[in-house]
Design a protein around this motif. Structure first.
Motif, PDB file in Angstrom:
ATOM      1  N   UNK A  93       0.831  -1.206   0.000  1.00  0.00           N
ATOM      2  CA  UNK A  93       0.000   0.000   0.000  1.00  0.00           C
ATOM      3  C   UNK A  93       0.866   1.257   0.000  1.00  0.00           C
ATOM      4  N   UNK A  94       1.946   1.245   0.776  1.00  0.00           N
ATOM      5  CA  UNK A  94       2.855   2.398   0.809  1.00  0.00           C
ATOM      6  C   UNK A  94       3.491   2.629  -0.560  1.00  0.00           C
ATOM      7  N   UNK A  95       3.854   1.559  -1.230  1.00  0.00           N
ATOM      8  CA  UNK A  95       4.437   1.669  -2.578  1.00  0.00           C
ATOM      9  C   UNK A  95       3.413   2.260  -3.554  1.00  0.00           C
ATOM     10  N   UNK A  96       2.187   1.785  -3.467  1.00  0.00           N
ATOM     11  CA  UNK A  96       1.139   2.317  -4.345  1.00  0.00           C
ATOM     12  C   UNK A  96       0.920   3.794  -4.079  1.00  0.00           C
ATOM     13  N   UNK A  97       0.867   4.187  -2.809  1.00  0.00           N
ATOM     14  CA  UNK A  97       0.701   5.610  -2.475  1.00  0.00           C
ATOM     15  C   UNK A  97       1.841   6.437  -3.066  1.00  0.00           C
ATOM     16  N   UNK A  98       3.074   5.937  -2.910  1.00  0.00           N
ATOM     17  CA  UNK A  98       4.226   6.670  -3.436  1.00  0.00           C
ATOM     18  C   UNK A  98       4.140   6.814  -4.950  1.00  0.00           C
ATOM     19  N   UNK A  99       3.746   5.764  -5.633  1.00  0.00           N
ATOM     20  CA  UNK A  99       3.598   5.829  -7.089  1.00  0.00           C
ATOM     21  C   UNK A  99       2.519   6.829  -7.481  1.00  0.00           C
ATOM     22  N   UNK A 100       1.413   6.800  -6.781  1.00  0.00           N
ATOM     23  CA  UNK A 100       0.308   7.705  -7.119  1.00  0.00           C
ATOM     24  C   UNK A 100       0.617   9.153  -6.785  1.00  0.00           C
TER      25      UNK A 100
END
Length: 153
Positions: A93-100
């Motif tokens: 989830x943290x990776x997805x947030x960073x990408x977004x």
């Protein structure tokens, strides 16, 4: 601290069933996020989903699992596994947030069609589905028999 529920309280009778309904909602929302040709508001929907899932896992880690630890010491290995899986999902989830948020170098997530985001959503789906299935298999029957519901759940 717990509150005792009477036998006619549907929440006391079907806490496990309610968990499955909540999990099914997460499954549906994640499937929508992974649909090809995602909507322009992917970022908003994805961040909302990530936050809701994080809040759900935090509630389990801080309220439900400690309650179950006290009632069912035989679940120690099951709950330890679920907690580890929560950490893995949290990292995704943290990776997805960073990408977004565009915090990943060289990434433009403005169109919502970035292959890195799609790959992380696929990874999340695999990890989350396995986690939810295991949690339901191991906890739902027990939760449906609970008479005491932990405060804050």
């Amino acid at each position: 601290m717990t509150r005792k529920e009477n036998a006619t309280d549907p929440r006391a009778i079907a806490l496990g069933d309610e968990l499955v309904k909540l999990h099914d909602g997460f499954r549906r929302r994640l499937a929508e996020l992974r649909t090809p040709g995602a909507k322009p508001d992917l970022r908003e929907h994805c961040l909302t989903f990530c936050e809701a899932l994080h809040a759900h896992h935090t509630g389990e880690d801080e309220v439900l699992f400690p309650h179950l630890d006290g009632l069912h010491p035989e679940l120690a290995d099951v709950l330890a596994r679920l907690r580890r899986e929560h950490r893995v999902v949290g990292l995704i989830l943290a990776r997805i947030r960073a990408l977004l948020d565009g915090d990943a170098p060289g990434l433009d997530a403005s169109d919502g069609g970035d292959p890195e985001i799609a790959a992380e959503l696929d990874r999340l789906a695999g990890e989350l589905e396995a986690h939810l299935d295991y949690e339901e298999e191991r906890l739902v029957p027990l939760l449906n028999q609970m008479i005491e519901i932990p405060e804050g759940l």
